[in-house]
Write a protein that holds these residues in place. Structure first.
Motif, PDB file in Angstrom:
ATOM      1  N   TYR A 115      23.046   0.358  -5.472  1.00  0.00           N
ATOM      2  CA  TYR A 115      23.315   1.756  -5.795  1.00  0.00           C
ATOM      3  C   TYR A 115      21.990   2.484  -5.952  1.00  0.00           C
ATOM      4  CZ  TYR A 115      27.641  -0.576  -7.096  1.00  0.00           C
ATOM      5  OH  TYR A 115      28.770  -1.357  -7.082  1.00  0.00           O
ATOM      6  N   GLY A 116      21.908   3.694  -5.448  1.00  0.00           N
ATOM      7  CA  GLY A 116      20.663   4.451  -5.535  1.00  0.00           C
ATOM      8  C   GLY A 116      20.893   5.888  -5.968  1.00  0.00           C
ATOM      9  N   TYR A 117      19.904   6.440  -6.666  1.00  0.00           N
ATOM     10  CA  TYR A 117      19.937   7.833  -7.080  1.00  0.00           C
ATOM     11  C   TYR A 117      18.548   8.406  -6.818  1.00  0.00           C
ATOM     12  CZ  TYR A 117      19.986  11.940 -10.126  1.00  0.00           C
ATOM     13  OH  TYR A 117      19.874  13.212 -10.619  1.00  0.00           O
ATOM     14  N   VAL A 118      18.466   9.409  -5.972  1.00  0.00           N
ATOM     15  CA  VAL A 118      17.173   9.955  -5.552  1.00  0.00           C
ATOM     16  C   VAL A 118      16.671  10.976  -6.574  1.00  0.00           C
ATOM     17  CG1 VAL A 118      15.889  11.058  -3.694  1.00  0.00           C
ATOM     18  CG2 VAL A 118      17.926   9.681  -3.155  1.00  0.00           C
ATOM     19  N   LEU A 119      15.543  10.662  -7.199  1.00  0.00           N
ATOM     20  CA  LEU A 119      14.960  11.574  -8.184  1.00  0.00           C
ATOM     21  C   LEU A 119      14.044  12.592  -7.511  1.00  0.00           C
ATOM     22  CD1 LEU A 119      15.469   8.791  -9.889  1.00  0.00           C
ATOM     23  CD2 LEU A 119      14.006   9.895 -11.556  1.00  0.00           C
ATOM     24  N   PRO A 176       0.831  -1.205   0.000  1.00  0.00           N
ATOM     25  CA  PRO A 176       0.000   0.000   0.000  1.00  0.00           C
ATOM     26  C   PRO A 176       0.871   1.262   0.000  1.00  0.00           C
ATOM     27  CG  PRO A 176      -0.883  -1.614   1.528  1.00  0.00           C
ATOM     28  CD  PRO A 176       0.447  -2.155   1.059  1.00  0.00           C
ATOM     29  N   GLY A 177       0.687   2.127  -0.992  1.00  0.00           N
ATOM     30  CA  GLY A 177       1.461   3.363  -1.068  1.00  0.00           C
ATOM     31  C   GLY A 177       2.875   3.203  -1.597  1.00  0.00           C
ATOM     32  N   VAL A 178       3.201   2.007  -2.092  1.00  0.00           N
ATOM     33  CA  VAL A 178       4.556   1.727  -2.593  1.00  0.00           C
ATOM     34  C   VAL A 178       4.462   1.004  -3.942  1.00  0.00           C
ATOM     35  CG1 VAL A 178       6.788   0.638  -2.115  1.00  0.00           C
ATOM     36  CG2 VAL A 178       5.359   1.436  -0.214  1.00  0.00           C
ATOM     37  N   LEU A 213      11.761   3.140  -7.323  1.00  0.00           N
ATOM     38  CA  LEU A 213      10.881   2.863  -6.186  1.00  0.00           C
ATOM     39  C   LEU A 213      10.112   4.152  -5.917  1.00  0.00           C
ATOM     40  CD1 LEU A 213      10.102   0.860  -3.868  1.00  0.00           C
ATOM     41  CD2 LEU A 213      11.812   2.052  -2.475  1.00  0.00           C
ATOM     42  N   ARG A 214       8.786   4.053  -5.887  1.00  0.00           N
ATOM     43  CA  ARG A 214       7.949   5.228  -5.632  1.00  0.00           C
ATOM     44  C   ARG A 214       7.147   5.016  -4.351  1.00  0.00           C
ATOM     45  NH1 ARG A 214       3.284   6.816  -9.826  1.00  0.00           N
ATOM     46  NH2 ARG A 214       2.183   5.183  -8.718  1.00  0.00           N
ATOM     47  N   VAL A 215       7.214   5.983  -3.454  1.00  0.00           N
ATOM     48  CA  VAL A 215       6.540   5.867  -2.163  1.00  0.00           C
ATOM     49  C   VAL A 215       5.690   7.106  -1.916  1.00  0.00           C
ATOM     50  CG1 VAL A 215       6.888   5.637   0.330  1.00  0.00           C
ATOM     51  CG2 VAL A 215       8.453   4.499  -1.247  1.00  0.00           C
ATOM     52  N   ARG A 216       4.440   6.878  -1.553  1.00  0.00           N
ATOM     53  CA  ARG A 216       3.529   7.992  -1.255  1.00  0.00           C
ATOM     54  C   ARG A 216       2.929   7.836   0.134  1.00  0.00           C
ATOM     55  NH1 ARG A 216       0.516   8.286  -7.153  1.00  0.00           N
ATOM     56  NH2 ARG A 216       2.139   9.488  -8.215  1.00  0.00           N
ATOM     57  N   LYS A 217       3.684   7.257   1.040  1.00  0.00           N
ATOM     58  CA  LYS A 217       3.233   7.158   2.434  1.00  0.00           C
ATOM     59  C   LYS A 217       4.466   7.260   3.325  1.00  0.00           C
ATOM     60  CE  LYS A 217       4.010   2.344   3.308  1.00  0.00           C
ATOM     61  NZ  LYS A 217       3.606   1.162   4.058  1.00  0.00           N
ATOM     62  N   SER A 218       4.228   7.559   4.585  1.00  0.00           N
ATOM     63  CA  SER A 218       5.365   7.651   5.499  1.00  0.00           C
ATOM     64  C   SER A 218       5.444   6.381   6.333  1.00  0.00           C
ATOM     65  CB  SER A 218       5.217   8.873   6.405  1.00  0.00           C
ATOM     66  OG  SER A 218       4.047   8.721   7.188  1.00  0.00           O
ATOM     67  N   GLY A 219       6.603   6.216   6.975  1.00  0.00           N
ATOM     68  CA  GLY A 219       6.769   5.081   7.866  1.00  0.00           C
ATOM     69  C   GLY A 219       7.857   4.125   7.405  1.00  0.00           C
ATOM     70  N   VAL A 220       7.930   3.008   8.119  1.00  0.00           N
ATOM     71  CA  VAL A 220       8.931   1.985   7.809  1.00  0.00           C
ATOM     72  C   VAL A 220       8.477   1.185   6.588  1.00  0.00           C
ATOM     73  CG1 VAL A 220       9.986  -0.169   8.606  1.00  0.00           C
ATOM     74  CG2 VAL A 220       9.750   1.759  10.182  1.00  0.00           C
ATOM     75  N   LEU A 221       9.331   1.105   5.590  1.00  0.00           N
ATOM     76  CA  LEU A 221       8.996   0.358   4.376  1.00  0.00           C
ATOM     77  C   LEU A 221       9.460  -1.082   4.469  1.00  0.00           C
ATOM     78  CD1 LEU A 221       9.798   3.018   1.690  1.00  0.00           C
ATOM     79  CD2 LEU A 221       7.578   2.173   2.366  1.00  0.00           C
ATOM     80  N   ILE A 244      10.752   9.211  -5.051  1.00  0.00           N
ATOM     81  CA  ILE A 244      11.119   8.315  -6.148  1.00  0.00           C
ATOM     82  C   ILE A 244      12.640   8.171  -6.162  1.00  0.00           C
ATOM     83  CG2 ILE A 244      11.114   7.884  -8.638  1.00  0.00           C
ATOM     84  CD1 ILE A 244       8.608   9.561  -8.900  1.00  0.00           C
ATOM     85  N   THR A 245      13.110   6.931  -6.070  1.00  0.00           N
ATOM     86  CA  THR A 245      14.554   6.662  -6.128  1.00  0.00           C
ATOM     87  C   THR A 245      14.818   5.534  -7.110  1.00  0.00           C
ATOM     88  OG1 THR A 245      14.929   7.379  -3.849  1.00  0.00           O
ATOM     89  CG2 THR A 245      16.570   5.899  -4.787  1.00  0.00           C
ATOM     90  N   MET A 246      15.836   5.719  -7.946  1.00  0.00           N
ATOM     91  CA  MET A 246      16.267   4.627  -8.811  1.00  0.00           C
ATOM     92  C   MET A 246      17.247   3.762  -8.025  1.00  0.00           C
ATOM     93  SD  MET A 246      18.097   4.487 -12.535  1.00  0.00           S
ATOM     94  CE  MET A 246      19.770   4.681 -11.947  1.00  0.00           C
ATOM     95  N   PHE A 247      16.943   2.483  -7.915  1.00  0.00           N
ATOM     96  CA  PHE A 247      17.841   1.545  -7.239  1.00  0.00           C
ATOM     97  C   PHE A 247      18.365   0.517  -8.232  1.00  0.00           C
ATOM     98  CE2 PHE A 247      15.554   2.761  -3.267  1.00  0.00           C
ATOM     99  CZ  PHE A 247      16.666   3.028  -2.479  1.00  0.00           C
TER     100      PHE A 247
END
Ligand SMILES: [Fe+2]
Length: 167
Positions: free
Chosen positions: A74-78, A36-38, A56-64, A117-120
């Motif tokens: 490797y990650g790049y935060v968009l 939910p939200g991910v 990875l797209r997340v539209r909620k807060s909290g522990v994923l 949104i982060t590219m992993f």
């Protein structure tokens, strides 16, 4: 000096096809629900070395998730920001992150969150663990492909829509 290497065009035809795509898709159906939200959006699903590139797209807060991976990530935060409970840094928009193999960490998105949104690039697998570090599940490129196939079939793109991302 050696003569330039001549490439046989026939051998080039045997090579795998490149992937050229808009990373953030215009068609919402390309996003595969993870929780939910991910969501994740596959970019390259690598069945040769075992791993994948995705957004990875997340539209909620909290522990994923709390997880460990046996190989480098490797990650790049968009867009937006996130952090790991185990560290004091924050992955900010425009930021690059290298995650060493073996570490257990817990991905958190804090309030206020509109969208992250982060590219992993995950290599090997994601191994999900509980608070005590015991394994409770895993994902690899093959489970990712199956998730994509099921979702794309359901939303009318057809299960084989995922094939364009598989190498
Ligand atoms: Fe990680």
């Amino acid at each position: 000096m050696n003569a330039p290497l001549k490439i046989n065009p026939l051998s080039a035809m045997d090579m795998q096809h490149e992937i050229v795509t808009l990373a953030v898709p215009q068609d919402e159906r390309v996003w595969v629900p993870q929780a939910p939200g991910v969501w994740f959006r596959p970019l390259m699903l690598n069945t040769v070395s075992g791993g994948w590139f995705n957004l990875l797209r997340v539209r909620k807060s909290g522990v994923l998730s709390r997880h460990r991976h046996p190989m480098a990530v490797y990650g790049y935060v968009l867009k937006g920001r996130w952090r790991y409970l185990e560290h004091d840094w924050i992955a900010e928009e425009g930021g690059f992150v290298y995650e060493p193999p073996g570490e257990v960490h817990t991905l958190v998105v804090d309030e206020p969150v509109e969208e992250m949104i982060t590219m992993f690039n995950v290599n090997g697998a994601m191994i999900y663990v509980d608070e005590k570090g015991a394994t409770i599940g895993y994902e690899d490129v093959f489970t990712k492909i199956e998730m994509c196939r099921a979702h794309y079939e359901k939303v009318g793109l057809g299960a084989d829509f995922v094939k364009q991302f598989v190498r």
